[in-house]
Design a protein around this motif. Sequence first.
Motif, short mmCIF file in Angstrom:
data_model
loop_
_atom_site.label_atom_id
_atom_site.label_comp_id
_atom_site.label_asym_id
_atom_site.label_seq_id
_atom_site.Cartn_x
_atom_site.Cartn_y
_atom_site.Cartn_z
N GLN A 1 0.82 -0.76 -0.20
CA GLN A 1 0.11 0.27 0.23
C GLN A 1 1.12 1.56 -0.07
N LEU A 2 2.10 1.35 1.24
CA LEU A 2 2.87 2.12 1.30
C LEU A 2 3.39 2.62 -0.55
N ILE A 3 3.67 1.17 -1.39
CA ILE A 3 4.70 1.24 -2.69
C ILE A 3 3.18 2.12 -3.57
N ARG A 4 2.20 1.77 -3.40
CA ARG A 4 0.86 2.14 -4.06
C ARG A 4 0.85 3.94 -4.28
N GLN A 5 0.86 3.77 -2.67
CA GLN A 5 0.53 5.66 -2.52
C GLN A 5 1.46 6.51 -3.40
N GLY A 6 2.56 5.99 -3.31
CA GLY A 6 4.23 6.88 -4.19
C GLY A 6 4.45 8.20 -3.42
N LYS A 7 3.13 8.34 -2.52
CA LYS A 7 3.51 9.72 -1.53
C LYS A 7 5.48 9.83 -0.91
N ILE A 8 5.70 8.23 -0.50
CA ILE A 8 6.91 8.70 0.43
C ILE A 8 7.82 8.39 0.04
N ALA A 9 9.23 8.81 -0.30
CA ALA A 9 10.79 8.37 -1.00
C ALA A 9 11.20 7.55 0.27
N GLY A 10 12.38 6.51 0.02
CA GLY A 10 12.97 6.36 0.77
C GLY A 10 12.69 5.50 1.52
N ARG A 11 11.96 4.70 1.40
CA ARG A 11 11.63 3.25 2.71
C ARG A 11 12.47 3.00 2.38
#
Length: 478
Positions: free
Chosen positions: A58-68
């Motif tokens: 879900q984090l990847i699909r949102q594409g809002k947070i980088a560098g995780r």
Amino acid sequence: MAELKRLSESRDLTRIERIGAHSHIRGLGLDSSMEARDASEGMVGQLPARRAAGLILQLIRQGKIAGRAVLLAGQPGTGKTALAMGIAKSLGAETPFASVAASELFSLDLSKTEALTQAFRRAIGVRIKEEAEIIEGEVVEISIDRPLSASGAGSSSAAPSGATAVGKSGRLTLKTTDMETVYELGGKMIEALGKEKVQSGDVIALDKASGKVTKLGRSIGRSRDYDAVGPHTKFVKCPDGELQKRKEVVHCVTLHEIDVINSRTQGFLALFTGDTGEIRAEVREQIDTKVAEWREEGKAEIVPGVLFIDEVHMLDIECFSFLNRALENDMAPILVIATNRGITSIRGTNYRSPHGIPPDFLDRLLIIMTQPYTEDEIRKILDIRCDEEDVEMSADAKVLLTKIGVETSLRYAINLITSAALACQRRKGKVVEMEDISRVYQLFLDVKRSTQYLMGYQSQYMFNEVPGEADGEDAMQS
């Protein structure tokens, strides 16, 4: 001659399928509420790890947070690479997924940091939008005027496919539900229509800028023209509205592909040769500036993908320092790393750390642990692999193979499936039985039995390092 021709045709029609270690993985096996099913999409067990991977998805699909960054840690054969493959399958084709083994970085002609930079930029996609003027309609008639030098002047209702179209002219009649227009054709357009085998009744789209012809399908109104059609024939409705339209075209490329195209004289052909070489930092800065301009103008958007690094314990301290800095970039992808090491030395130093990863980098990671499979889960995995490898096995043979997997390892048990199937073919059987499993078990040793054999005959091997034996050899050499 005819017999040889038939033989070659039959070989061409034969489909070659390669079955890999994770070819049975179709996704993460999650339901609509992101809960992991016991066995689904090739995944079995590891419920907490799969639920955690679903949140990462879900984090990847949102594409809002980088560098995780995410660490998949666990014993060998507990499904770490399968989890990464499940994430890749669930993402779909739109999201970039780049995979690299850490040991590859030390065998390339590039420097380590350059290889990591290229891997990072392969995992960052750019969705470029542009508006194109197209002409879309149903072909009413194609009329080709042949030159006088040709054998007789005339016209045809279909574009020529074999003959050259140089010096020819013609007319193309297109219609929609609202209008009909006749267009004059030149030699290049006639040739393009001929290559696509466009004929009366087809629905086509013409790009005004490039002259590209795309056949969208066959008009539904002409569906009764033929008694039989091919399996690939697609029937579409006649377009409505005006013939000329402005359509938004989306191109998906990665930053690395843009780097290669702009840094090599042969352009995009360098992508196929694989000889990308070192790319200057100035080129990347200019590309990043241009992409930022496109983002502000609404012409492009960044699609952060996933970079998967397997065997991450093989990286040295310089690579970890680079990753620390690279993850702080606002265009960094989601980093997924995997390791099967416990507390071990950090490569390039004398210090020991969990998983062979420096503590400051470990602090950035979300850690997902995988657990050893239970006997019931091993049985389900073996069932899935039997189906994937198209091997029919009796219930007793599966029980025996499951017991072998519990006592030795899951990988060893999976390797015995195809071997047992070949042994079954040898005795002209159709179903793999217990005797086939026992035969291949005796032929191929697992790690434990191989170690016992080595311990028993160590003195007969070269470079013996068993305590006591080596001292005797040293004394004999002196």
